[in-house]
Design a protein around this motif. Structure first.
Motif, PDB file in Angstrom:
ATOM      1  N   ASP A  54       0.985  -1.175  -0.236  1.00 24.24           N
ATOM      2  CA  ASP A  54       0.457  -0.309   0.329  1.00 24.24           C
ATOM      3  C   ASP A  54       0.995   1.215   0.178  1.00 24.24           C
ATOM      4  O   ASP A  54       0.251   2.326  -0.998  1.00 24.24           O
ATOM      5  CB  ASP A  54      -0.837   0.224   0.731  1.00 24.24           C
ATOM      6  N   GLU A  55       1.707   1.128   0.884  1.00 25.05           N
ATOM      7  CA  GLU A  55       2.672   2.094   1.314  1.00 25.05           C
ATOM      8  C   GLU A  55       3.844   2.718  -0.517  1.00 25.05           C
ATOM      9  O   GLU A  55       3.432   3.705  -0.949  1.00 25.05           O
ATOM     10  CB  GLU A  55       4.134   2.212   2.318  1.00 25.05           C
ATOM     11  N   VAL A  56       3.859   2.296  -0.998  1.00 21.62           N
ATOM     12  CA  VAL A  56       4.705   2.030  -2.437  1.00 21.62           C
ATOM     13  C   VAL A  56       3.042   2.365  -3.587  1.00 21.62           C
ATOM     14  O   VAL A  56       3.628   4.056  -4.584  1.00 21.62           O
ATOM     15  CB  VAL A  56       4.995   0.966  -3.610  1.00 21.62           C
ATOM     16  N   ASN A  57       1.827   1.725  -2.752  1.00 24.25           N
ATOM     17  CA  ASN A  57       1.118   2.535  -4.421  1.00 24.25           C
ATOM     18  C   ASN A  57       0.858   4.164  -3.711  1.00 24.25           C
ATOM     19  O   ASN A  57       0.959   5.019  -4.714  1.00 24.25           O
ATOM     20  CB  ASN A  57      -0.252   1.661  -3.785  1.00 24.25           C
ATOM     21  N   HIS A 247       9.810   3.755   1.522  1.00 28.34           N
ATOM     22  CA  HIS A 247       9.401   3.840   3.133  1.00 28.34           C
ATOM     23  C   HIS A 247       9.368   2.428   3.310  1.00 28.34           C
ATOM     24  O   HIS A 247       8.236   1.872   2.395  1.00 28.34           O
ATOM     25  CB  HIS A 247       7.908   5.039   3.629  1.00 28.34           C
ATOM     26  N   ASP A 248       8.815   2.110   4.229  1.00 23.85           N
ATOM     27  CA  ASP A 248       8.354   0.728   4.528  1.00 23.85           C
ATOM     28  C   ASP A 248       7.165   0.971   5.597  1.00 23.85           C
ATOM     29  O   ASP A 248       6.771   1.534   6.242  1.00 23.85           O
ATOM     30  CB  ASP A 248       8.526   0.238   4.561  1.00 23.85           C
ATOM     31  N   VAL A 267       7.362   4.528   7.422  1.00 26.53           N
ATOM     32  CA  VAL A 267       8.859   4.739   8.198  1.00 26.53           C
ATOM     33  C   VAL A 267       9.593   4.956   7.295  1.00 26.53           C
ATOM     34  O   VAL A 267      10.116   3.773   6.061  1.00 26.53           O
ATOM     35  CB  VAL A 267       8.815   3.889   9.653  1.00 26.53           C
ATOM     36  N   LEU A 268      11.180   5.375   6.815  1.00 25.29           N
ATOM     37  CA  LEU A 268      12.034   4.904   6.064  1.00 25.29           C
ATOM     38  C   LEU A 268      12.482   4.016   5.907  1.00 25.29           C
ATOM     39  O   LEU A 268      13.321   3.809   7.095  1.00 25.29           O
ATOM     40  CB  LEU A 268      12.478   5.736   6.117  1.00 25.29           C
ATOM     41  N   SER A 269      13.025   3.209   5.542  1.00 23.14           N
ATOM     42  CA  SER A 269      13.214   1.928   4.848  1.00 23.14           C
ATOM     43  C   SER A 269      14.526   1.522   5.190  1.00 23.14           C
ATOM     44  O   SER A 269      13.922   0.388   6.153  1.00 23.14           O
ATOM     45  CB  SER A 269      13.608   1.173   3.382  1.00 23.14           C
ATOM     46  N   ASN A 270      15.742   1.971   4.966  1.00 24.39           N
ATOM     47  CA  ASN A 270      16.660   1.516   5.272  1.00 24.39           C
ATOM     48  C   ASN A 270      17.837   2.104   5.517  1.00 24.39           C
ATOM     49  O   ASN A 270      17.619   3.541   5.214  1.00 24.39           O
ATOM     50  CB  ASN A 270      17.170  -0.649   5.292  1.00 24.39           C
ATOM     51  N   GLN A 297      12.522   7.294  13.244  1.00 24.46           N
ATOM     52  CA  GLN A 297      10.762   7.370  13.522  1.00 24.46           C
ATOM     53  C   GLN A 297       9.445   7.566  12.473  1.00 24.46           C
ATOM     54  O   GLN A 297      10.181   8.260  11.532  1.00 24.46           O
ATOM     55  CB  GLN A 297      10.679   8.545  14.687  1.00 24.46           C
ATOM     56  N   PRO A 298       8.716   6.839  12.368  1.00 27.74           N
ATOM     57  CA  PRO A 298       8.303   7.001  10.941  1.00 27.74           C
ATOM     58  C   PRO A 298       7.111   8.190  11.043  1.00 27.74           C
ATOM     59  O   PRO A 298       6.998   9.344  12.107  1.00 27.74           O
ATOM     60  CB  PRO A 298       6.379   6.491  12.022  1.00 27.74           C
ATOM     61  N   GLU A 299       6.271   8.553  10.155  1.00 25.61           N
ATOM     62  CA  GLU A 299       5.892   9.498   9.874  1.00 25.61           C
ATOM     63  C   GLU A 299       3.612   9.481   9.204  1.00 25.61           C
ATOM     64  O   GLU A 299       3.880   8.548   9.188  1.00 25.61           O
ATOM     65  CB  GLU A 299       6.531  10.202   8.687  1.00 25.61           C
TER      66      GLU A 299
END
Ligand code: NAG
Ligand code: NAG
Length: 351
Positions: A54-57, A247-248, A267-270, A297-299
């Motif tokens: 979903d995040e990528v979409n 992001h993941d 959240v930024l992946s890595n 941290q997540p956004e």
């Protein structure tokens, strides 16, 4: 487009001032402070994010959507009239001096909490709180709404630019009133009796976006001095290129670490993602990259969606001093096409 540079912005700030004493005295407390706010957020028509797919979409959807039809996404206003618990760290120089009544309020960029200012890696070089304290200032760093140890409300409608600006405003008012510390708290007297005479707002990247909006809205009433780092106004403002970095969905990436983050948080992946965003080609300390991954941290997707609420009207009511600081990071990358064929610069408004 707002340029950005986490470590380098910090570095730039640290290096303009004189060398810090080798062991600045830390005199800090951490406090969860209830901040009542009133804000007009907006309910937007954006895809939901409940998984990394979903995040990528979502990222492709919002990146390929031109900002000119921002208003097409608006469903309705959402009034936020609520009290949020905001986690803070207040530090006062152990020895009162002529600068200790000047309180610097620190707002980190998107995806980072107050530890952005409190680096554990090579603190003599990178720790902003230590540097400010050693020069006699008091400091209040906080976790933005939805971030760190602060409340994590709805990531679509509640954590947006308008509510984040009001959190900063509310925190500042409380500090100015000398009532940051509830009277019953068992903290040393020096903190209870602390009432700043001046406020200097210091911010990085997305934090600077919030600070600019604060200055535009409240002028001189809350701010005596402003330092905006990783911030630059240009014709690219409003171009949302979040698909350019990865992001993941937090709970999918780490169900334990990110257990509290629900639908609408990303959240930024890595480390590779972080390196592309924040670090220059050479000359950075690898330990700093490890630390950035450790404290990330997540956004929320709501923050990105609410970009269109920004007017970037000049802060005509603000007459105090302002300093804008940018590193060369972004200049080192020329604008280029990403996988979607969209021209982007390697940094984003909301970092
Ligand atoms: C993007 O999301 C909106 C809102 O959910 C939807 O109406 C639109 O069709 C999507 N566009 C694309 C290209 O996926
Ligand atoms: C939504 O909020 C904006 C900004 O506060 C206001 O100008 C507008 O009139 C509101 N719209 C509705 C439908 O209430």
């Amino acid at each position: 487009m707002i340029l950005s540079s986490t470590a380098l912005g910090l570095l730039a700030l640290a290096s303009v001032s004189k060398a810090a004493p080798s062991s600045p005295t830390k005199n800090c407390i951490e406090l969860l402070i209830p901040i009542p706010i009133k804000a007009t957020n907006i309910e937007y028509d954006i895809p939901r994010v409940d998984s990394t797919i979903d995040e990528v979409n979502w990222a492709i959807n919002v990146t390929t959507w031109s900002s000119s039809n921002y208003f097409d996404r608006i469903i309705r206003n959402k009034t936020i009239d609520q009290t949020f618990d905001i986690h803070t760290k207040l530090c006062i120089p152990a020895k009162a001096n002529e600068k200790s009544p000047i309180l610097q309020i620190l707002t980190a960029g998107n995806g980072f909490d107050k530890r952005y200012w409190d680096a554990e890696v090579n603190p003599a070089k990178y720790n902003y709180i230590d540097a400010a304290l050693s020069r006699g200032y008091s400091v209040l760093a906080y976790d933005k709404l939805g971030c760190g140890k602060s409340d994590k409300p709805n990531g679509y409608t509640d954590v947006q630019i308008p509510s984040e600006v009001e959190v900063l405003a509310g925190l500042t008012r409380l500090a100015l009133s000398g009532k940051l510390i509830p009277p019953a708290s068992r903290v040393p007297e020096i903190f209870k009796s602390f009432k700043p005479t001046k406020i200097v707002h210091v911010a990085h990247s997305y934090g600077s976006v919030l600070l600019q909006a604060l200055l535009a809205k409240y002028g001189d009433t809350l701010t005596d001095g402003a330092i905006l780092t990783g911030f630059f106004l240009s014709s690219q403002i409003g171009v949302n290129n979040v698909a350019h970095f990865d992001h993941d969905y937090p709970r999918a990436a780490d169900p334990v670490r990110w257990a509290e983050y629900t639908s609408g948080y990303i959240v930024l992946s890595n480390k590779s993602t972080l390196q592309k965003l924040f670090f220059a080609k050479d000359g950075f300390e690898e330990k700093l990259l490890d630390y950035t991954e450790k404290i990330k941290q997540p956004e929320t997707v709501g923050v990105y969606a609410s970009e269109g609420t920004l007017q970037f009207a000049p802060a005509v009511g603000y007459t105090g001093p302002a300093m804008v600081s940018n590193s060369l990071t972004t200049a080192q990358y020329s604008p280029h096409k990403n996988a979607l064929g969209v021209t982007v610069v390697l940094t984003n408004l909301f970092r």
